[in-house]
Enzyme design. Structure first.
Site, PDB file in Angstrom:
ATOM      1  N   LYS A  76      38.076  12.058  28.754  1.00  0.00           N
ATOM      2  CA  LYS A  76      38.764  11.007  29.508  1.00  0.00           C
ATOM      3  C   LYS A  76      39.517  10.061  28.560  1.00  0.00           C
ATOM      4  O   LYS A  76      38.957   9.595  27.574  1.00  0.00           O
ATOM      5  CB  LYS A  76      37.744  10.217  30.338  1.00  0.00           C
ATOM      6  CG  LYS A  76      37.018  11.078  31.349  1.00  0.00           C
ATOM      7  CD  LYS A  76      35.924  10.340  32.073  1.00  0.00           C
ATOM      8  CE  LYS A  76      34.741  10.052  31.189  1.00  0.00           C
ATOM      9  NZ  LYS A  76      33.599   9.488  31.918  1.00  0.00           N
ATOM     10  N   THR A 100      36.901  -1.742  36.487  1.00  0.00           N
ATOM     11  CA  THR A 100      36.694  -0.353  36.066  1.00  0.00           C
ATOM     12  C   THR A 100      35.216  -0.032  35.910  1.00  0.00           C
ATOM     13  O   THR A 100      34.848   1.034  35.423  1.00  0.00           O
ATOM     14  CB  THR A 100      37.376  -0.082  34.711  1.00  0.00           C
ATOM     15  OG1 THR A 100      36.854  -1.027  33.756  1.00  0.00           O
ATOM     16  CG2 THR A 100      38.876  -0.233  34.804  1.00  0.00           C
ATOM     17  N   GLY A 141      31.887   1.439  36.341  1.00  0.00           N
ATOM     18  CA  GLY A 141      31.410   2.634  37.044  1.00  0.00           C
ATOM     19  C   GLY A 141      32.446   3.719  37.277  1.00  0.00           C
ATOM     20  O   GLY A 141      32.193   4.664  38.021  1.00  0.00           O
ATOM     21  N   THR A 142      33.617   3.610  36.637  1.00  0.00           N
ATOM     22  CA  THR A 142      34.637   4.653  36.844  1.00  0.00           C
ATOM     23  C   THR A 142      34.143   6.018  36.364  1.00  0.00           C
ATOM     24  O   THR A 142      34.381   7.032  37.017  1.00  0.00           O
ATOM     25  CB  THR A 142      35.954   4.371  36.074  1.00  0.00           C
ATOM     26  OG1 THR A 142      35.665   3.561  34.960  1.00  0.00           O
ATOM     27  CG2 THR A 142      36.969   3.691  36.919  1.00  0.00           C
ATOM     28  N   GLY A 143      33.453   6.026  35.213  1.00  0.00           N
ATOM     29  CA  GLY A 143      32.963   7.289  34.653  1.00  0.00           C
ATOM     30  C   GLY A 143      31.964   7.957  35.586  1.00  0.00           C
ATOM     31  O   GLY A 143      32.067   9.156  35.879  1.00  0.00           O
ATOM     32  N   CYS A 144      31.027   7.160  36.088  1.00  0.00           N
ATOM     33  CA  CYS A 144      30.004   7.678  37.017  1.00  0.00           C
ATOM     34  C   CYS A 144      30.698   8.250  38.253  1.00  0.00           C
ATOM     35  O   CYS A 144      30.377   9.344  38.724  1.00  0.00           O
ATOM     36  CB  CYS A 144      29.067   6.558  37.481  1.00  0.00           C
ATOM     37  SG  CYS A 144      28.357   5.580  36.154  1.00  0.00           S
TER      38      CYS A 144
END
Ligand SMILES: Cc1ncc(COP(=O)(O)O)c(N)n1
Length: 510
Positions: free
Chosen positions: A182, A227, A229-232
């Site tokens: 990412k 942003t 928690g975007t990865g989760c």
């Protein structure tokens, strides 16, 4: 489609924006079924992590086994794993349960800077979990830490697209079938180069590497603080898409767009880095399946017109037997003419229906009205009005005229459901009026010449027609959007006012 089951093995974020709280929202928004194995509790908000309370690894194992042995699982998604021992438990569980698809988000450090996995455990992650992983979704800092831990040489400060691709490839060598690297932490310039200058940030590049291919996915860099928690969320969206049977490229592309929209449509929550909007494309209806009509009648803007229709002075006077006979006779004749238009509207509904079943239902209603008209004429006879007199009468050119024109106009200009909704106040209104009067101890029964009217509309025949019509509307109402439901409510209100106008006309017209 069969229920798609996702098991999330991750930490809890008390503020709901990241961790397994975010995962469950994403999974719900995708219409999948979420199960959880909680690796740690965090006391956390949009500003930072205040504390971590780890779950003993044996207990994490118990939760995983309990879920999979009973419910089964289509995709396992992991987030914060908290310790080396828990990583071992997860790796062991993936093998023991022959989990076919796993999405591993190698959560190490939170955006706010808290250590969510001890550095020493990264080695375990590389050695035990990565070889079992279907897709690994590191951000750039995580990717670098993985490579450093594995002792792989790489360019620490990537300068262009090729450098980023090389990092993704190197990670894939550590074992996962696919790697999604990412690029949110390294926005590129218009020329696809890195730059230290904030103003140059233009493009976010995500790189999918696997199956011998490299897929570059670009999106516009969005300036936002939301942003958290975007990865989760991204990893969970990928898990859902894979569980739905998509191939990896499609699953990742769609998940990227889901998160991108979530960032764009986020609302400020908390004082720090707020969560994305997980439900940007999920519109819940304001009623449960089968509860549309009940919801309509309970609406603030419906209650008053509905009362004016169903508790009209005309109706009250019928209940008392005090309605002047001339008024009732006039109403009977007008109602006969109205029923003819009501048939036309139902015939139009048959034409507009999409399935044979729905066409037949409308046709049945037309036949039903035909029977009702015969009874109506007999009823008229009791009041000394014969067929010729009924048919000699012209429609009143007032409210009544407007009323049936409205229904037919909706029928022509709108869709099938709108027409059904326009017909509804008449259909269910008469049934509800009659039922209320029938059960009301204050209604005069003995010697009331209008008692038969009340009986007609509580009879099985009419009740069946209202149930039939209501079921039809309910069946289609659950497929509408929330905004369409609002439009339908407005049609219902207008048609209800027309019904009240019909009673007004009855009172005034004689
Ligand atoms: C329980 C938990 N899991 C994961 C994250 C990472 O999310 P972010 O990188 O947005 O802080 C987090 N903050 N908390």
């Amino acid at each position: 489609m069969a229920t798609r089951r996702i098991l999330v093995i991750a930490g809890s974020d008390s503020s709901g924006g990241a961790g397994l709280e975010a995962d469950q929202k994403v999974i719900a928004a995708h219409g999948c079924y979420a199960m959880t194995s909680t690796t740690a509790l965090t006391a956390q908000n949009t500003q930072g992590v205040r504390g971590i309370h780890e779950t003993p690894s044996e207990f994490v194992k118990k939760q995983i086994d309990a879920c999979i042995e009973d419910v089964g699982v289509d995709v396992v998604k992991t987030g914060m794993l908290a310790s080396a021992a828990t990583i071992e438990v997860v790796a062991d569980a993936l093998s023991r349960h022959h989990v076919a698809v796993s999405v591993v988000d190698p959560v190490m450090v939170s955006t706010s800077g808290a250590q969510l996995l001890p550095e020493a455990a990264v080695k375990t992650l590389c050695g035990s979990l990565l070889p079992l992983t279907t897709i690994l979704t590191p951000n750039l800092p995580e990717a670098k830490l993985l490579l450093r831990t594995a002792g792989v040489a790489f360019k620490e400060e990537p300068e262009n697209v090729q450098d980023v691709i090389d990092i993704a490839k190197a990670i894939q060598q550590l074992g996962p079938t696919y790697v999604l690297l990412k690029g949110g932490h390294l926005p590129l310039t218009k020329d696809r180069l890195t730059s230290k200058k904030e103003a140059d940030r233009d493009i976010v590049l995500n790189v999918l590497c696997g199956n011998g291919k490299i897929l570059l996915m670009e999106s516009k860099y969005i300036v936002t603080k939301n942003t958290h928690g975007t990865g989760c969320s991204l990893a969970s969206a990928i898990a859902c898409n894979l569980a739905s049977g998509m191939d990896m490229e499609q699953a990742v592309k769609l998940a990227n767009r889901y998160v991108e929209a979530g960032i764009k449509l986020s609302k400020d929550i908390g004082k720090g880095s707020g969560p994305i909007n997980h439900f940007h494309s999920t519109y819940s209806l304001p009623f449960a399946p089968g509860g549309f009509i009940e919801y309509l009648l309970e609406r603030d803007d419906v209650r008053e017109p509905w009362k004016e229709h169903t508790e009209h002075v005309f109706v009250q006077q019928m209940a008392q037997g005090t309605l002047p006979l001339a008024i009732f006779k006039h109403y009977l004749i007008q109602d006969y003419l109205f029923l003819i238009h009501f048939s036309r509207a139902n015939a139009l509904a048959a034409y507009k229906a999409k399935t044979l079943e729905d066409i037949s239902r409308s046709a049945k209603t037309v036949m039903h009205i035909q029977e009702e008209l015969k009874l109506h004429l007999e009823y008229c006879k009791e009041f000394g009005i014969d067929k010729e007199e009924v048919e000699r009468n012209e429609e009143s050119q007032d409210t009544f005229d407007v009323a049936h024109r409205y229904v037919l106009d909706i029928g022509q200009s709108e869709d099938w459901l709108a027409l059904q909704v326009a017909l509804l106040p008449c259909l269910i209104g008469y049934g509800m009026i009659a039922k209320r009067l029938y059960n009301d101890p204050n209604t005069t029964r003995e010697g009331n010449i209008y008692w038969k009217w009340i009986e007609t509309y509580v009879a099985d025949d009419y009740t069946e027609a209202t149930v039939n019509g209501s079921e039809l509307v309910e069946k289609h109402a659950v497929r509408q959007s929330a905004s369409r439901i609002d439009e339908l409510a407005q049609i219902f209100i207008h048609a209800t006012k027309m019904e009240a106008g019909f009673w007004d006309m009855g009172v005034a017209g004689a």
